[in-house]
Design an enzyme around this catalytic site. Sequence first.
Site, PDB file in Angstrom:
ATOM      1  N   LYS A   1      -1.953  -1.897  -4.749  1.00  0.00           N
ATOM      2  CA  LYS A   1      -0.788  -1.258  -5.360  1.00  0.00           C
ATOM      3  C   LYS A   1       0.404  -1.311  -4.418  1.00  0.00           C
ATOM      4  O   LYS A   1       0.235  -1.512  -3.217  1.00  0.00           O
ATOM      5  CB  LYS A   1      -1.130   0.189  -5.706  1.00  0.00           C
ATOM      6  CG  LYS A   1      -1.551   0.992  -4.481  1.00  0.00           C
ATOM      7  CD  LYS A   1      -2.137   2.350  -4.871  1.00  0.00           C
ATOM      8  CE  LYS A   1      -2.538   3.115  -3.634  1.00  0.00           C
ATOM      9  NZ  LYS A   1      -3.329   4.287  -3.924  1.00  0.00           N
TER      10      LYS A   1
ATOM     11  N   ARG B   1      -4.296  15.966  -9.376  1.00  0.00           N
ATOM     12  CA  ARG B   1      -3.203  15.045  -9.662  1.00  0.00           C
ATOM     13  C   ARG B   1      -3.448  14.486 -11.057  1.00  0.00           C
ATOM     14  O   ARG B   1      -2.882  14.948 -12.018  1.00  0.00           O
ATOM     15  CB  ARG B   1      -3.162  13.948  -8.595  1.00  0.00           C
ATOM     16  CG  ARG B   1      -1.965  13.061  -8.678  1.00  0.00           C
ATOM     17  CD  ARG B   1      -1.866  12.111  -7.483  1.00  0.00           C
ATOM     18  NE  ARG B   1      -2.979  11.161  -7.403  1.00  0.00           N
ATOM     19  CZ  ARG B   1      -3.092  10.231  -6.451  1.00  0.00           C
ATOM     20  NH1 ARG B   1      -2.187  10.146  -5.493  1.00  0.00           N
ATOM     21  NH2 ARG B   1      -4.111   9.396  -6.447  1.00  0.00           N
TER      22      ARG B   1
ATOM     23  N   TYR C   1      28.824   5.573  12.342  1.00  0.00           N
ATOM     24  CA  TYR C   1      29.342   6.571  11.410  1.00  0.00           C
ATOM     25  C   TYR C   1      29.356   7.972  12.009  1.00  0.00           C
ATOM     26  O   TYR C   1      28.438   8.333  12.756  1.00  0.00           O
ATOM     27  CB  TYR C   1      28.474   6.607  10.143  1.00  0.00           C
ATOM     28  CG  TYR C   1      28.735   5.454   9.200  1.00  0.00           C
ATOM     29  CD1 TYR C   1      30.014   5.233   8.677  1.00  0.00           C
ATOM     30  CD2 TYR C   1      27.710   4.602   8.825  1.00  0.00           C
ATOM     31  CE1 TYR C   1      30.246   4.181   7.801  1.00  0.00           C
ATOM     32  CE2 TYR C   1      27.931   3.551   7.951  1.00  0.00           C
ATOM     33  CZ  TYR C   1      29.199   3.341   7.447  1.00  0.00           C
ATOM     34  OH  TYR C   1      29.426   2.306   6.591  1.00  0.00           O
TER      35      TYR C   1
ATOM     36  N   MET D   1      23.362   1.218   6.414  1.00  0.00           N
ATOM     37  CA  MET D   1      22.622   0.665   5.281  1.00  0.00           C
ATOM     38  C   MET D   1      21.936  -0.657   5.642  1.00  0.00           C
ATOM     39  O   MET D   1      20.766  -0.865   5.350  1.00  0.00           O
ATOM     40  CB  MET D   1      23.572   0.451   4.101  1.00  0.00           C
ATOM     41  CG  MET D   1      22.860   0.080   2.823  1.00  0.00           C
ATOM     42  SD  MET D   1      23.994  -0.296   1.490  1.00  0.00           S
ATOM     43  CE  MET D   1      24.635   1.318   1.101  1.00  0.00           C
TER      44      MET D   1
HETATM   45  C1  LIG Z   1      -4.324   4.529  -3.008  1.00  0.00           C
HETATM   46  C2  LIG Z   1      -5.625   4.960  -3.460  1.00  0.00           C
HETATM   47  C3  LIG Z   1      -6.778   4.699  -2.683  1.00  0.00           C
HETATM   48  C4  LIG Z   1      -6.741   4.101  -1.317  1.00  0.00           C
HETATM   49  O1  LIG Z   1      -6.460   5.074  -0.346  1.00  0.00           O
HETATM   50  P1  LIG Z   1      -6.438   4.704   1.198  1.00  0.00           P
HETATM   51  O2  LIG Z   1      -6.317   6.005   1.882  1.00  0.00           O
HETATM   52  O3  LIG Z   1      -5.258   3.834   1.409  1.00  0.00           O
HETATM   53  O4  LIG Z   1      -7.702   4.017   1.474  1.00  0.00           O
HETATM   54  C5  LIG Z   1      -8.001   5.017  -3.226  1.00  0.00           C
HETATM   55  N1  LIG Z   1      -8.102   5.590  -4.456  1.00  0.00           N
HETATM   56  C6  LIG Z   1      -7.007   5.891  -5.188  1.00  0.00           C
HETATM   57  C7  LIG Z   1      -7.205   6.520  -6.513  1.00  0.00           C
HETATM   58  C8  LIG Z   1      -5.738   5.596  -4.712  1.00  0.00           C
HETATM   59  O5  LIG Z   1      -4.680   5.906  -5.446  1.00  0.00           O
END
Ligand SMILES: *Cc1c(COP(=O)(O)O)cnc(C)c1O
Length: 821
Positions: A490, A588, A716, A765
Amino acid sequence: MSNTIYNIQDIATIVAVTSVELSDPSAIINTLAYDSRKITDPKHALFFALSGRRDGHQYLQEAYRAGIRSFVVRKNAFDQADYPDSNWLYVQDTLQALQLLASHHRRQFEYPVIAITGSNGKTIVKEWLYQLLSPEYQIIRSPKSYNSQLGVPLSLWQMDGRHNLAIIEAGISQAGEMDSIEKMVKPTIGVLTNIGHAHDEGFASIQEKTLEKLKLFRDADKVIYNPSYVNTAIKVPGRYHFTWIVGEGALLEVIASRKEMEQQYVLEANYQQQSYVFTVPFTDKASIENLVCCWAVMLVLGYETAMVIDRMKDLLPISMRLELKKGINNNSIIDDSYSNDLSSLLIALDFLKQQQQHPHKMLILSDLPIGEQDKTKLYTKIAAMLKGKGIDRFIGVGKHLRQHAALFSMDARFFDTTEELLANITKLNIQHSTVLIKGGRVFGFENVSKALTLQTHETTLEINLNALEYNLNSYKSLLQQGTKLMVMVKAFSYGSGSFEIANLLQFNKVDYLTVAYADEGIALRKSGITLPIVVMSPGEDTFEQMIHYRLQPEIYSFAELDTFIHALSVIKTETYPIHIKVDTGMHRLGFELDQVGELLTKLKRTDKIIVKSVFSHLAASGSREHDDFTREQIRLFDVFTKDLAQGLGYHFIRHIANTSAISRFPQAQFDMVRLGIGLYGVSADAEHPLPLQSVTRLRTGVTQIKHIKAGETVGYNRNGRLPGEGTIATVKIGYADGYSRRFGNGVGKMLIKGELVPTVGDICMDMCMLDVTGMDVKEGEEVLVMGDELSPDSLAKAIGTIPYEILTSISQRVRRVYYFE
Ligand SMILES: *Cc1c(COP(=O)(O)O)cnc(C)c1O
């Protein structure tokens, strides 16, 4: 690639088989293969199923599909029925068999074999010797840095009767490894470059490491070394010694060096009571030592000093890695113009073949530097090679290639000179291609590369694919037998890239990839990723697309479940795989624990879906203070999934462990684990950090140097102040690149010329300023923002965040360059 030919039955004798089964006893072998991605001339190839970090027996199918019919394997390591009409050589140890074959092969030749070992500089010394000795010798040398237990036999295999000198590189990482290498190489001349700290962990002491390296020269005639690296107590093997040194106390001494111009050093040397003064085109200490080492080798071979000096003036720097850069017109560019010969061309073509992100593969090649050998034979071979590697477009530069144009059956164009190519390059309409640029130095192909590479912004994130693979294997080694592996890609693989990483993971046969959004998954599919892909936040409006691209959703609520089932009934597919998420304490996303009954009812009511896996996410698997909570999450998950499995009446994959849980909670592996940040080189386990390699290096450059008077301000809001008069360097990275404003005013540090320097003033920036007072820094100087010395972890600590945020913040406008070492 060589003229080497063996009959399969002879090989069976040489490699000491325990048994054989031959369908075609007359098979002729001239190529050795061990990697199913890198197969040439399968009809005459012998595949060794090596059991290194991955087990070669897993790749037999791919090798067989590629046309290979002769294999060296361990008995019972696979199901033989799947491979009709094959030759099988059964051995105890496949690597050892390969080494036996190499050793036998090497003994067929009487010409000198130079073996190079040492902690650093082996490949450079080898390549320079090649440049320096080529006018007199027909040299076979190890390709790239093929110097391992596997690389050495593959190098030796290239020896044949057309050569009259071999230069072989040998590297070791732990005690005991040199014996097998020595037995294969049997060098006549030994070269020790130096002894440094590389691989210290594999040895009890520097002394032990030196002794191990010197074993390579056990039977050598002549040994060349630098006495400052070899303790006088050590007995150096070899019948004749030649010593060199930068300093005093050797046969060949470089007693002084001084910088003359920007890129040149003047060296003063003594040899046989004569002094020499001359310039060399390198200014760093390591290069000078490597040069002197090459000089020593040439003296041993009988060269006159005058000639050596003359040739050293023209030595060229050597870059040893294959880089994948973003090109214009949606191309990717592999720039490899450091040498142009058959073996390096083959390596680069293999790298090209592994790239799946574009529909076309293209090669831009210059004439190969060969003497008056049979050019037609050479170019016929190359043309066949290109076909085998799936090249669909070819551009040849040089008179020889043009003369042999008829040999190239794909879409091909030819130019006499590089200038002619450059004048026509836009008309060639190169797009949606992976382009390999491979040309001899004299052709100046760096200009071709410049013309085709995107150079909007020079800040670059380098991604070391070898390190990534290394980390993957570190985590694999922690898994219990049979545990599957899901890898999180991801957010552009935590900032490191998308298809490049996924492609590597696919080759390494991980079980699942996971992305956050459907469009990330679609992009992976479009670039040739066929692994199962899970989407964590699918979004109703993307369901149809997801089904079309075979992306599997995470289902975390009844509403989502209903709409997905509805989408499936409209499209009419077979049972579709989904992944159920349950909330065990993260709060979550996910079904509540007490919804198991209702979930079961819904799932049983439809035949549209199949639950492929059920998972949960740990809230604090990395922190010790919450370990009780984590254990409770694991227990709840166990109960929930058992109930669900019982109700459903079929098996699904259960998984809960992320990176830190893989190392900290072995009991939580269940059927699969989800690897994230660890793959990218950040160990999430502070107590027992795994030996990971850093994957990413973020670098930028100095745009301008300014002298600041006492009391003046920088940037700045006039926030930047130096203690007195001083110098600042403005560099090309700012918060829009992902270098957070929180790094401003001395909080962040960067590395220039080996020194850590603080930021001055606010981060802008697109730029920021560094305090380089008292340093000799020039415009254009390279600046390291993140890398070995500046880990994502330490950057995160400096601004009170976590490495995840540092990595994923690096903006998409920062150029990514991927490489294999
Ligand atoms: C991102 C994620 C992981 C991986 O977590 P790490 O700490 O980077 O190993 C595992 N499971 C879910 C559901 C995640 O969103």
